[in-house]
Every structure is written in structure tokens, then in C-alpha cells.
Design a protein around this motif. Sequence first.
Motif: not given
Length: 436
Positions: A278-293
Motif C-alpha cells: 500500500v503506497d500512501a503517496g498523497l502525503m508526499r504530494k501535499a507536503a510538496q505543495e506546502n499544504n499542511g491541512e
Amino acid sequence: MTRERTHAYIGLVKWRNQLLALFCLLAFAGVGVLYFQHWVIRKPFGIILFVGEGLSPARLAPTRAYAAGAGTRLTLDSMAHAALVMNYSKDFAAPDQAAAATAIATGVRVTNRAIAIDGDGKPIKSIVELAREYGRATGLVTDTKLTDPTSAAFYAHSMDPSDVEKIAAEFVDGGNIDIAMGGGAAQFLPVTKSGERQDGRDLLLELRGNGFDIVRTRAELGAVPAWRRPKLVGAFSKGELAFANEVEERSQQPSLADMVQRAIELLQYNVGGYLLVVDAGLMRKAAQENNGERTLGQTVELDRAVGIARSYGGPRATIIVCGDAAIGGFSLNGFPFRKDSGIALLGFNSAGQPWITWATGPNGTKSYGAAKIPGKQDENQSKQPEGEQPEPAAFYTKSALVTVEDVVAFGSGPGTDALEGVVDSTAVFKTLRDEL
């Protein structure tokens, strides 16, 4: 009289022998049970690996606070074993996405940009390929694209993580995955069918011809009979799946927990057991965008999916949750109240200071190096914005940078006692391999 005594003696001997035989049988059975329980190695039926992209120790406390207040406990906190994980690549102190995933998937350190391939260009066998050899059914679930480097490290071999057309073809041609769910449908479809493939191949049609069920929505996924032989591909979006707070888009897409539950239900009918990645990748995408929420929200989504895996996989399943590479330098600052959670941790505190800050990323107000080159950033990107930035970054980069930082791993079930102290990221592969 002598004859009667003889018959009585013979009867007594027979009864004694029968009693002795029964005693020996029970003793043998008892010894057998003890031997099986204490000396025979029983392999777990289910093996589940979660890769939490960006899951570093610094992410845990803010996620607890965001979920339900600082005193809450995550599912991750209840797992029996935990370790810090060293994750450098073969050539850099901080691995990129491909190298970090390859170390976990194959147990071999490679150079940045390499996907399950060594310095001589030779493919390295992944844990998924080994599981197939051991007779296990295999599954891959992701909330990003099935062709992203983290997922690709478990089935593909490439020196170029951006060659998604080749990676998608290898997914189909390799035939190592029985159940796959995620986004990235555009990489499987030709341009003539609103996809991105230039070679004209319709890989979803080819998969259907190979006996796979193809589902495109949450409803279609739920309608697949659980008793069917596990051959399924869920392609729920042309790109990444929607974030947890994108309510409208998510209405037609399954959550990470939904996909994990369905994958386990379908895979567990293989008598030889299963391996699910299971790859939880959206965690990375959000961090790359500086989106804390979204960063914290997707980490909570990972935690929920782990809870589902523990419920449906059962107490004898081997479950490992491992970070790949820390990113962005995320921090939750100041003095939030202990019970503050959710949106109460976003924006500014009562003193007008931002609760969340980043080290690097698109929210930065000062740029260095390549970011100053014309065309590398939007006009005026490096200038101070007109309004105050609620999640400022110290320095501007187009996408938040990976940091030189240990990640964290959690484990429950057979074999996971190896996750203790400080371990190498390649140790995750070795732990999984030993349980196949």
C-alpha cells in the motif's frame, strides 16, 4: 478355575495394553502440538506493507493533534514494534522517491532515479516478484498513480522514473500483480482514448483480455464479488486520486481504507496467502505543495487504512508501516491547546503567528540558485506576497525538498520484532522476505 483365571488375566493385559496405547497416543499428540507451537515456523497468511511517503518521526505528534487533540492515540501508536529507519541512497544522503522505494522493495541501495535496477542496468528482484514465486497472491494499492516511482519499484525496472509509458507497459507485461488499485489511468490509455500513451496501446483493454476485471468507480469496486478469483485493476482517476478534503471528487473514488479493505477481501481466497503493498503517496504530494491541512489529513487517512488492515488481516498477519523520505521540513509551532484539532491548527494563532511552517517549498518568499533563473518560477514568485502567508516556507523552491532525516517504521505480527532501535531501510525487505 485355572481357565477362568487365564481368561481374566488375558483380559486385564488387553485392557492395560489399550490403556497404554491410548496414553502413548495422547502423549505423542501433546508433544506434536508443543513442537508445532514452539519449534515449527508458521508463516503468516497475510503480509501487508504500507509505505507512508514522508512519514518521519516529526510528523507523528502534529498528526495526533490534528486528528483529535495532542492526547489522542493513532493506530500506529498501538503497533507492537517501532524503529527509526536510515534511508540514504547509494549516492546521496537524502534519497529521492525512486531510490527510497527501491531499498524497501528490493533490499538493495541504488542511486537516485533508479527504480529496482542496479549500477550495471540489471533488474533487482522485488518482494512482489519473490512473493509470486512462493505462491502468494499479490496486490498493490495507491492513492496516487500506479506508475509513480514508489509503486513502480515493486513491479518495474527502469533508470528513468519519468518514463511512465514504459513503466505502465511493464506493469501489464510482467503480470506480477493480481490486484491493483489507484490512479494514473491516462498512462494506460492511448491518446485516441483521452489517455497519454503515444504507442497506441490500450493497456486496460489488454488487461481485460488477460482476465482482469476493470473498475473505474467506488461503486463498481464494491460490486465485485468477494468469491471471485483475484484478478482486478481499479483505475479511478486519470491522475492522482482526490485528497480527503476534496469532497465532490471523492464521492466517486474509494478512499485508501476502502481499497485496502477490498484488496484483503479478494486476496485472502488464495490458499497460499498474499502480499499486499500500500503506497500512501498523497502525503508526499501535499507536503510538496506546502499544504499542511492535506499533509496531516492524508497522514490520518494512512492511519485509518492501517486500522482496516489490522482488522481484516487478523492478529496473525505481518503488517509493516514504513516511511520512505522526509520532505519539506514541516513543523507545527507555538502553543496550541491540548484539545485543539482540525482547522483550529491551521492559519494564525492569537498572536498573529502561523501555526504551521515549512523549511522549503512554493510558499517561500526568498529564493536561491536555480529558482532565480528566468522561466524557473512564476513572475514575482520570490517577492513578498501582498497578504500574510498562513503556512510560510523559509525558502522558495518549486516543490518542497527532501530532507536528510530518518524516517520511522512500525510493525505488528510475525517477524516485526526486527523493527527495534535504528535499522536500515533495506531491513524492511529482509523482514518481509523471511515471512514469505
